[in-house]
Enzyme design. Structure first.
Site, PDB file in Angstrom:
ATOM      1  N   GLY A  11      -5.134  -1.467   2.894  1.00 47.24           N
ATOM      2  CA  GLY A  11      -4.518  -2.060   4.079  1.00 47.24           C
ATOM      3  C   GLY A  11      -5.244  -1.717   5.374  1.00 47.24           C
ATOM      4  N   ASN A  12      -5.822  -0.502   5.443  1.00 50.87           N
ATOM      5  CA  ASN A  12      -6.465  -0.086   6.699  1.00 50.87           C
ATOM      6  C   ASN A  12      -7.753  -0.863   6.981  1.00 50.87           C
ATOM      7  OD1 ASN A  12      -7.851   1.188   4.572  1.00 50.87           O
ATOM      8  ND2 ASN A  12      -8.526   2.849   5.894  1.00 50.87           N
ATOM      9  N   LYS A 127       9.210  -5.041  -6.226  1.00 51.88           N
ATOM     10  CA  LYS A 127       8.465  -5.303  -4.985  1.00 51.88           C
ATOM     11  C   LYS A 127       9.256  -6.195  -4.035  1.00 51.88           C
ATOM     12  CE  LYS A 127       4.013  -3.910  -4.888  1.00 51.88           C
ATOM     13  NZ  LYS A 127       3.552  -3.038  -3.824  1.00 51.88           N
ATOM     14  N   LYS A 211      -3.187  -4.292  -6.429  1.00 50.62           N
ATOM     15  CA  LYS A 211      -4.599  -4.584  -6.214  1.00 50.62           C
ATOM     16  C   LYS A 211      -5.515  -3.512  -6.826  1.00 50.62           C
ATOM     17  CE  LYS A 211      -6.371  -1.912  -2.555  1.00 50.62           C
ATOM     18  NZ  LYS A 211      -5.384  -0.882  -2.552  1.00 50.62           N
ATOM     19  N   LYS A 273      -3.690   4.130  -7.592  1.00 50.92           N
ATOM     20  CA  LYS A 273      -5.129   4.335  -7.418  1.00 50.92           C
ATOM     21  C   LYS A 273      -5.662   5.291  -8.479  1.00 50.92           C
ATOM     22  CE  LYS A 273      -4.697   3.809  -2.481  1.00 50.92           C
ATOM     23  NZ  LYS A 273      -4.601   2.349  -2.580  1.00 50.92           N
TER      24      LYS A 273
HETATM   25  P1  ADP Z   1      -3.899   1.209   0.512  1.00 50.47           P
HETATM   26  O1  ADP Z   1      -3.473   0.201   1.507  1.00 50.47           O
HETATM   27  O2  ADP Z   1      -5.317   1.654   0.695  1.00 50.47           O
HETATM   28  O3  ADP Z   1      -3.575   0.832  -0.906  1.00 50.47           O
HETATM   29  P2  ADP Z   1      -1.711   3.144   0.433  1.00 50.47           P
HETATM   30  O4  ADP Z   1      -0.988   3.466   1.675  1.00 50.47           O
HETATM   31  O5  ADP Z   1      -1.053   2.279  -0.588  1.00 50.47           O
HETATM   32  O6  ADP Z   1      -3.110   2.546   0.885  1.00 50.47           O
HETATM   33  O7  ADP Z   1      -2.150   4.491  -0.297  1.00 50.47           O
HETATM   34  C1  ADP Z   1      -2.940   5.482   0.343  1.00 50.47           C
HETATM   35  C2  ADP Z   1      -2.075   6.570   0.942  1.00 50.47           C
HETATM   36  O8  ADP Z   1      -1.468   7.348  -0.084  1.00 50.47           O
HETATM   37  C3  ADP Z   1      -2.810   7.595   1.756  1.00 50.47           C
HETATM   38  O9  ADP Z   1      -3.076   7.147   3.056  1.00 50.47           O
HETATM   39  C4  ADP Z   1      -1.825   8.791   1.740  1.00 50.47           C
HETATM   40  O10 ADP Z   1      -1.025   8.780   2.887  1.00 50.47           O
HETATM   41  C5  ADP Z   1      -0.946   8.515   0.528  1.00 50.47           C
HETATM   42  N1  ADP Z   1      -0.886   9.568  -0.494  1.00 50.47           N
HETATM   43  C6  ADP Z   1       0.195   9.772  -1.287  1.00 50.47           C
HETATM   44  N2  ADP Z   1      -0.008  10.764  -2.149  1.00 50.47           N
HETATM   45  C7  ADP Z   1      -1.278  11.224  -1.920  1.00 50.47           C
HETATM   46  C8  ADP Z   1      -2.075  12.252  -2.515  1.00 50.47           C
HETATM   47  N3  ADP Z   1      -1.627  12.996  -3.502  1.00 50.47           N
HETATM   48  N4  ADP Z   1      -3.331  12.444  -2.032  1.00 50.47           N
HETATM   49  C9  ADP Z   1      -3.800  11.697  -1.017  1.00 50.47           C
HETATM   50  N5  ADP Z   1      -3.092  10.703  -0.415  1.00 50.47           N
HETATM   51  C10 ADP Z   1      -1.837  10.464  -0.864  1.00 50.47           C
HETATM   52 MG    MG Z   2      -1.578   0.460  -1.664  1.00 52.69          MG
END
Ligand code: ADP
Ligand code: MG
Length: 313
Positions: A11-12, A127, A211, A273
């Site tokens: 998203g970023n 969702k 995704k 992820k």
């Molecule tokens: P994206 O849009 O890239 O899919 P998400 O917000 O869905 O991003 O997921 C990434 C976020 O997950 C990070 O920014 C962080 O805040 C969060 N997060 C949750 N658990 C963890 C973890 N164990 N280690 C690192 N980040 C984590």
């Molecule tokens: Mg995400």
């Protein structure tokens, strides 16, 4: 060494509205083009949460307004989001490539991802999508359209859809052909448009494919060397946000499974992820997955930072 890399953008990398997105993609294009300049073959995937949410909300609001525009089914909203994001992304990458004197063609492929109609996820939709409704409106939608509506944290009722697993990518041969030609391809946007097979037909189904899982799937199908998941954090942590927080440089299958069981990774954000990275890394010897931030993509591939998920067996 020249690697074939599937890069999944979070998203970023895109922001929340057209203006923001147009600005952000210029920034996003730089670390991607760094990988291309280093000689890697890059295939791009991306999320679409805010974008498809916006399109779906706008379409459903307009269909209920005086304007009475036609109701837009959710898979069509997903297709619109792929086009709109791909348009910005492909132009930003094209421009950044030309700025570095590289005339490499860049194109977005509207991509459908095949799911199983009987995926257990359809029995448990999670969702939330689109607008908030009153209890009465929600009950009417359940009766008239068969939607699943849930109360969302005191803010009203919202439609929820399933998040099934990706099985195959309908346009994989097209993506493969373009990659072999040296083109930069943007594919499986937003996890792909979810479809199921019905004889020779592909039929859209309202759902959201994660995704990160769709990116792992296309990486597998393209026989990529690397899956890089670019997000807002430079590394994966255990005890994330706690005093004992520890950032990880590598993650083996055994460690990952243990940490997953211990609940270190937030569902819906870091968990998919780590699971997608594991799935890809375990799918064939030599395949590697990396989770890092957008800005650190090149350093990550060079082994300087990020969390590398490898199969040590
Ligand atoms: P994206 O849009 O890239 O899919 P998400 O917000 O869905 O991003 O997921 C990434 C976020 O997950 C990070 O920014 C962080 O805040 C969060 N997060 C949750 N658990 C963890 C973890 N164990 N280690 C690192 N980040 C984590
Ligand atoms: Mg995400």
């Amino acid at each position: 060494m020249k690697d074939k890399i599937v890069v999944a953008l979070g998203g970023n990398a895109l922001g929340k509205n057209p203006e923001e997105q147009l600005q952000l993609v210029k920034h996003t294009a730089k670390p991607i083009v760094d990988l291309i300049v280093a000689g890697h073959e890059v295939i791009l995937a991306h999320g679409n949460g805010p974008q498809v949410g916006m399109i779906n909300l706008a379409m459903s609001t307009a269909s209920q307004s005086e304007a009475k525009t036609p109701e837009m089914p959710f898979p069509e909203c997903g297709a619109m989001s792929q086009g709109y994001i791909g348009y910005h992304l492909q132009n930003a990458i094209r421009e950044e490539l030309l700025n570095r004197n590289m005339a490499i063609p860049v194109a977005t492929v509207i991509t459908q991802v095949i799911v199983d109609k009987n995926d257990p996820a359809f029995q448990n939709p999670t969702k939330p999508i689109g607008a908030f409704y009153s209890k009465e409106e929600a009950e009417q939608m359940v009766a008239e359209k068969g939607y699943v509506m849930v109360e969302d944290a005191g803010r009203g009722y919202r439609r929820v859809v399933a998040s099934p697993m990706p099985i195959d990518v309908a346009e994989k041969e097209t993506v493969k052909a373009l990659v072999e030609k040296g083109h930069v391809v943007i594919t499986v946007g937003g996890g792909g448009i979810p479809v199921y097979r019905d004889g020779n037909a592909l039929v859209g189904i309202p759902a959201v494919i994660d995704k990160d899982f769709a990116s792992a799937k296309i990486a597998e199908l393209l026989d990529a060397d690397y899956l890089i998941i670019l997000t807002a954090v430079e590394k994966v942590a255990i005890n994330f946000g706690k005093p004992e927080e520890k950032w990880l440089s590598t993650l083996s299958s055994e460690e990952a499974n243990q940490y997953i069981a211990e609940g270190h990774f937030a569902p819906g954000s870091m968990l998919p992820k780590v699971q997608a990275a594991l799935k890809f890394a375990n799918s064939k010897p030599g395949r590697k997955a990396l989770i890092t931030s957008l800005e650190k993509a090149k350093e990550g591939i060079d082994g300087i930072t990020g969390t590398l998920v490898v199969n040590y067996k």
